[in-house]
Scaffold this motif. Structure first.
Motif, PDB file in Angstrom:
ATOM      1  N   THR A   1      57.687  62.758  41.718  1.00 55.63           N
ATOM      2  CA  THR A   1      58.215  62.558  42.949  1.00 55.63           C
ATOM      3  C   THR A   1      59.698  62.267  43.221  1.00 55.63           C
ATOM      4  O   THR A   1      60.446  61.888  42.386  1.00 55.63           O
ATOM      5  CB  THR A   1      57.371  61.408  43.608  1.00 55.63           C
ATOM      6  OG1 THR A   1      57.977  61.320  44.962  1.00 55.63           O
ATOM      7  CG2 THR A   1      57.540  60.176  42.932  1.00 55.63           C
ATOM      8  N   ALA A   2      60.075  62.859  44.125  1.00 61.34           N
ATOM      9  CA  ALA A   2      61.664  62.712  44.816  1.00 61.34           C
ATOM     10  C   ALA A   2      61.596  61.540  45.642  1.00 61.34           C
ATOM     11  O   ALA A   2      62.679  61.089  46.005  1.00 61.34           O
ATOM     12  CB  ALA A   2      62.127  63.986  45.383  1.00 61.34           C
ATOM     13  N   GLU A   3      60.568  61.100  46.069  1.00 63.14           N
ATOM     14  CA  GLU A   3      60.795  60.141  47.254  1.00 63.14           C
ATOM     15  C   GLU A   3      59.954  58.774  46.627  1.00 63.14           C
ATOM     16  O   GLU A   3      58.993  58.500  46.277  1.00 63.14           O
ATOM     17  CB  GLU A   3      59.474  60.684  48.120  1.00 63.14           C
ATOM     18  CG  GLU A   3      60.107  60.342  49.513  1.00 63.14           C
ATOM     19  CD  GLU A   3      58.997  60.659  50.732  1.00 63.14           C
ATOM     20  OE1 GLU A   3      58.525  59.750  51.430  1.00 63.14           O
ATOM     21  OE2 GLU A   3      58.299  61.768  50.492  1.00 63.14           O
ATOM     22  N   LYS A   4      61.151  57.706  46.918  1.00 64.36           N
ATOM     23  CA  LYS A   4      60.989  56.546  46.184  1.00 64.36           C
ATOM     24  C   LYS A   4      59.519  55.660  46.768  1.00 64.36           C
ATOM     25  O   LYS A   4      59.151  55.025  46.072  1.00 64.36           O
ATOM     26  CB  LYS A   4      62.022  55.623  46.261  1.00 64.36           C
ATOM     27  CG  LYS A   4      63.586  56.463  45.638  1.00 64.36           C
ATOM     28  CD  LYS A   4      63.392  56.019  44.135  1.00 64.36           C
ATOM     29  CE  LYS A   4      64.445  56.808  43.547  1.00 64.36           C
ATOM     30  NZ  LYS A   4      64.367  56.777  42.273  1.00 64.36           N
ATOM     31  N   SER A   5      59.574  56.028  47.959  1.00 60.98           N
ATOM     32  CA  SER A   5      58.739  54.959  48.505  1.00 60.98           C
ATOM     33  C   SER A   5      57.197  55.444  48.398  1.00 60.98           C
ATOM     34  O   SER A   5      56.218  54.813  48.081  1.00 60.98           O
ATOM     35  CB  SER A   5      58.822  55.194  50.250  1.00 60.98           C
ATOM     36  OG  SER A   5      58.535  56.477  50.490  1.00 60.98           O
ATOM     37  N   ALA A   6      57.066  56.671  47.618  1.00 58.30           N
ATOM     38  CA  ALA A   6      55.746  57.027  47.393  1.00 58.30           C
ATOM     39  C   ALA A   6      55.268  56.675  46.015  1.00 58.30           C
ATOM     40  O   ALA A   6      54.170  56.563  45.832  1.00 58.30           O
ATOM     41  CB  ALA A   6      55.779  58.678  47.412  1.00 58.30           C
TER      42      ALA A   6
ATOM     43  N   GLY B   1      47.005  53.405  41.311  1.00 55.59           N
ATOM     44  CA  GLY B   1      46.357  53.645  39.960  1.00 55.59           C
ATOM     45  C   GLY B   1      47.460  54.469  39.052  1.00 55.59           C
ATOM     46  O   GLY B   1      46.831  54.884  37.739  1.00 55.59           O
ATOM     47  N   ALA B   2      48.272  55.198  39.440  1.00 54.89           N
ATOM     48  CA  ALA B   2      49.106  55.972  38.556  1.00 54.89           C
ATOM     49  C   ALA B   2      49.663  54.984  37.554  1.00 54.89           C
ATOM     50  O   ALA B   2      49.922  53.704  37.707  1.00 54.89           O
ATOM     51  CB  ALA B   2      50.328  56.430  39.535  1.00 54.89           C
ATOM     52  N   SER B   3      50.036  55.751  36.239  1.00 52.33           N
ATOM     53  CA  SER B   3      50.789  54.907  35.159  1.00 52.33           C
ATOM     54  C   SER B   3      52.244  54.899  35.100  1.00 52.33           C
ATOM     55  O   SER B   3      52.514  53.892  34.592  1.00 52.33           O
ATOM     56  CB  SER B   3      50.152  55.461  33.873  1.00 52.33           C
ATOM     57  OG  SER B   3      48.853  55.543  33.938  1.00 52.33           O
ATOM     58  N   ASP B   4      52.814  55.689  35.765  1.00 53.20           N
ATOM     59  CA  ASP B   4      54.261  55.734  35.601  1.00 53.20           C
ATOM     60  C   ASP B   4      54.717  56.850  36.641  1.00 53.20           C
ATOM     61  O   ASP B   4      53.842  57.340  37.225  1.00 53.20           O
ATOM     62  CB  ASP B   4      54.678  56.231  34.073  1.00 53.20           C
ATOM     63  CG  ASP B   4      55.972  55.456  34.096  1.00 53.20           C
ATOM     64  OD1 ASP B   4      56.593  55.247  34.751  1.00 53.20           O
ATOM     65  OD2 ASP B   4      56.251  55.226  32.606  1.00 53.20           O
ATOM     66  N   PHE B   5      56.082  56.952  36.668  1.00 53.86           N
ATOM     67  CA  PHE B   5      56.781  57.853  37.558  1.00 53.86           C
ATOM     68  C   PHE B   5      57.498  58.806  36.822  1.00 53.86           C
ATOM     69  O   PHE B   5      58.161  58.353  35.985  1.00 53.86           O
ATOM     70  CB  PHE B   5      57.673  57.437  38.490  1.00 53.86           C
ATOM     71  CG  PHE B   5      57.276  56.091  39.405  1.00 53.86           C
ATOM     72  CD1 PHE B   5      56.385  56.286  40.365  1.00 53.86           C
ATOM     73  CD2 PHE B   5      57.530  54.929  39.100  1.00 53.86           C
ATOM     74  CE1 PHE B   5      55.925  55.252  40.957  1.00 53.86           C
ATOM     75  CE2 PHE B   5      57.467  53.666  39.686  1.00 53.86           C
ATOM     76  CZ  PHE B   5      56.600  54.020  40.716  1.00 53.86           C
ATOM     77  N   ILE B   6      57.841  59.762  37.136  1.00 54.59           N
ATOM     78  CA  ILE B   6      59.103  60.666  36.874  1.00 54.59           C
ATOM     79  C   ILE B   6      59.597  61.161  38.062  1.00 54.59           C
ATOM     80  O   ILE B   6      58.960  61.784  38.886  1.00 54.59           O
ATOM     81  CB  ILE B   6      58.730  62.018  35.889  1.00 54.59           C
ATOM     82  CG1 ILE B   6      57.900  61.403  34.366  1.00 54.59           C
ATOM     83  CG2 ILE B   6      59.631  62.836  35.681  1.00 54.59           C
ATOM     84  CD1 ILE B   6      57.482  62.472  33.558  1.00 54.59           C
ATOM     85  N   THR B   7      60.976  60.945  38.131  1.00 51.39           N
ATOM     86  CA  THR B   7      61.537  61.320  39.332  1.00 51.39           C
ATOM     87  C   THR B   7      62.123  62.715  39.319  1.00 51.39           C
ATOM     88  O   THR B   7      62.661  63.233  38.605  1.00 51.39           O
ATOM     89  CB  THR B   7      62.643  60.402  39.749  1.00 51.39           C
ATOM     90  OG1 THR B   7      63.604  60.035  38.512  1.00 51.39           O
ATOM     91  CG2 THR B   7      62.136  59.188  40.229  1.00 51.39           C
ATOM     92  N   LYS B   8      62.054  63.211  40.656  1.00 55.15           N
ATOM     93  CA  LYS B   8      62.742  64.782  40.796  1.00 55.15           C
ATOM     94  C   LYS B   8      64.037  64.304  41.691  1.00 55.15           C
ATOM     95  O   LYS B   8      64.085  63.684  42.438  1.00 55.15           O
ATOM     96  CB  LYS B   8      61.813  65.500  41.476  1.00 55.15           C
ATOM     97  CG  LYS B   8      60.453  65.753  40.782  1.00 55.15           C
ATOM     98  CD  LYS B   8      59.897  67.124  41.315  1.00 55.15           C
ATOM     99  CE  LYS B   8      58.719  66.556  42.398  1.00 55.15           C
ATOM    100  NZ  LYS B   8      57.907  67.626  42.715  1.00 55.15           N
TER     101      LYS B   8
END
Ligand code: C2E
Ligand code: MG
Ligand code: MG
Length: 564
Positions: free
Chosen positions: A92-97, A105-112
């Motif tokens: 995601t590119a959107e921090k608030s999301a 329940g997501a495990s982690d993020f990868i930012t765009k």
């Protein structure tokens, strides 16, 4: 390379993104290490996940997509017994999301736009490892009573927010219930549970309005990690009001410590400090809120350093003993009668530190006995030295702490020190602060009586600063009262203070106790005390505490007077 891939099938990764360029980018990054399948929207994603449920190691999931978005995919995966073991990293590119996805329940993020390939590879690898080790925290673990997160999940989650959403200014709040065990004991566990539930409900209501997470652990400790709030007093009141509504017959007090957000301070540390702040207002029903400040941090740092450095200080002779004279003011001119040994710490980095900065700290954890032992040894050696070398007998008083008095070896230690230095018991006087007499009074009185029977003179230090009443004095095993400085300070201007001092002197005379006035700084104070019948005076008027070489000059002067 290709061969080995064929022998052992590589792990399967599903990349879900509606933008071809993103799918391609991830494929390029991952294809050497993983087998990749792709989907362009949520519906395709669910199909692919169901078809490969047993083999799929991880899903990289875009959130914003046509047809079915990533949140819905996430919801379905985590709701499905068969699928929920598959970890999902959201793109995601959107921090608030991110927060919302984590909550779902997501495990982690990868930012765009995508991070450097190494980071993405590392993150994917780590999450797969975690999930294979079944340590994955994909499903939130809750405290059953309050429905808040449990400790491990909370901190794991807080760390993620900290690392992946650094733009969020997240404060740490620790909230505690005063005397919770008593509330439980008196009103029963069910009532105690109600209290916890009410607080939990209100915290969840609060977090529905504000971005943040919360946890309960250690029975009645609540940790809240939330974006900074404008008014913590109001927030505490909000919880207190709810708690007040539980029962008209039970008063329950909350206290709160807050450590405001700071760049580079990880959640665990933030919460350590919030807890320290919360502990500082323990029992303070008037001011139940404490915001951790820079001062507190510096103080804590200094305390930590002092605790670390003490043993070395004792060995390397950074600790020294100063002596402050006590003069007998019945004589004219006043005569040097004894001295008090006072610890000084010449710290290599911090310079000269006064006992007010470390004695209370070491009293809190018992290390004070290291200091005291050092002072007793040193003072005894000094008394013997002056006796032999200057042919002058100067009794010296040393301070005893509460920790010393309750040490079963105290009496033996003191006796040994006196013997080893060839002293008489009268040479070493013992000052015990008045406040020590008010706690565990009986045990203390027993020890002090034994010491006094041996021949040690006992001085009650800081008399008037504690709560022992004058009429208790008659039963106490003491020889000398040291009147606290606060009585002396204003006797020249305050009639009440002067009358109080006279009253103390009268009672002391009646009880046949000597009185030392501490903190005498002016000639006026000295005259008033002399007229009122005070015996001994200690204070800057005569001398500040001095290193032994300097103090020797007072002894030599005294010998001069003796000769005349
Ligand atoms: P205390 O035992 O009541 O010692 C008297 C304190 O008053 C000393 O402070 C002394 O320097 C100060 N003082 C003396 N005359 C005057 C005066 O005229 N004006 C003012 N403003 N102050 C005066 P110090 O040395 O900083 O020690 C503070 C406290 O630390 C002592 O109070 C004692 O409670 C503790 N302490 C000092 N040395 C030791 C030690 O070796 N062991 C233990 N357990 N406590 C110690
Ligand atoms: Mg003292
Ligand atoms: Mg004192």
């Amino acid at each position: 390379m290709i061969k080995s891939k064929q022998i052992r099938r590589p792990k399967l990764v599903l990349v879900v993104d509606d933008q071809e360029i993103n799918r391609d980018a991830l494929e390029v990054i991952l294809e050497d290490d993983y087998e990749i399948i792709t989907a362009e929207n949520g519906v395709e994603a669910i199909e692919a996940i169901e078809a490969n449920a047993s083999r799929l190691s991880i899903v990289l999931l875009d959130l914003m997509m046509p047809v079915m978005d990533g949140f819905e995919v996430l919801r379905r995966v985590t709701a499905d017994e068969q699928l929920r073991h598959i970890p999902v990293i959201v793109l995601t590119a959107e921090k608030s999301a991110e927060l919302r996805a984590l909550q779902m329940g997501a495990s982690d993020f990868i930012t765009k736009p995508f991070d450097v390939p190494e980071i993405i590879l590392a993150r994917v690898g780590r999450i797969i490892e975690l999930s294979e080790g079944r340590q994955l925290i994909s499903a939130a673990e809750h405290d059953k009573l309050t429905l808040l997160y449990n400790r491990n999940f909370f901190f794991e989650y807080a760390n993620r927010i900290f690392h992946y959403s650094p733009e969020l200014r997240m404060d740490a709040i620790v909230m505690n219930i005063e005397q919770f065990h008593t509330i439980n004991d008196v009103n029963g566990r069910d009532f105690g549970d109600d209290v916890l539930r009410v607080i939990g409900n209100e915290i969840r209501a609060f977090l529905a309005e504000t971005e943040g997470i919360a946890s309960r652990f250690e029975a009645d400790r609540f940790d809240i990690y939330c974006v900074e709030q404008p008014d913590y007093a109001a927030l505490l009141k909000r919880f207190q009001d709810k708690v007040n509504g539980i029962s008209p017959n039970v008063s329950i007090h909350l206290r709160m410590g807050v450590k405001p957000w700071k760049e580079d301070v990880v959640p665990v540390l933030l919460f350590d400090r919030a807890r320290a702040a919360c502990n500082m207002v323990r029992g303070d029903y008037q001011n139940p809120l404490m915001i951790y400040s820079e001062d507190m941090r510096l103080r804590e740092q200094m305390n930590q350093q002092l605790l670390n450095d003490l043993r070395v200080a004792a060995k390397e002779r950074q600790l020294t003993v100063y002596y402050q004279p006590k003069y007998d003011i019945h004589c004219d001119p006043p005569r040097l009668s004894s001295a008090e040994a006072l610890i000084r710490w010449q710290h290599p980095e911090m310079g000269m530190i006064s006992p007010g900065d470390f004695v209370p700290l070491f009293e809190g954890n018992g290390l004070i006995s290291i200091v005291d032992n050092f002072v007793w040894q040193e003072a005894a050696r000094q008394i013997a030295d002056w006796k032999q070398r200057l042919n002058f007998r100067l009794p010296v008083s040393v301070n005893l702490s509460r920790a010393d008095v309750f040490d079963p070896t105290l009496v033996d230690r003191l006796v040994a020190i006196v013997r080893e230095n060839g002293l008489d018991f009268e040479d070493l006087k013992l000052e015990v602060t008045e406040s020590a007499y008010t706690e565990k009074a009986k045990d203390l009185l027993d020890v002090v009586r034994r010491l006094r029977t041996l021949g040690f003179a006992i001085e009650m230090d800081d008399f008037g600063s504690g709560y022992s009443s004058l009429n208790m004095l008659s039963d106490m095993p003491i020889d000398v009262l040291k009147m606290d400085m606060k009585f002396i300070r204003n006797i020249e201007t305050s009639d009440t203070d002067l009358r109080l001092v006279k009253l103390i002197l009268d009672i002391a005379k009646y009880l046949k106790l000597y009185v030392v006035a501490e903190g005498v700084e002016t000639e006026g104070q000295l005259e008033l005390l002399r007229d009122a019948g005070c015996d001994l005076v200690q204070g800057y008027y005569f001398s500040r505490p001095l290193p032994p070489e300097e103090f020797e000059k007072l002894i030599l002067k005294e010998k001069e007077i003796e000769r005349q």
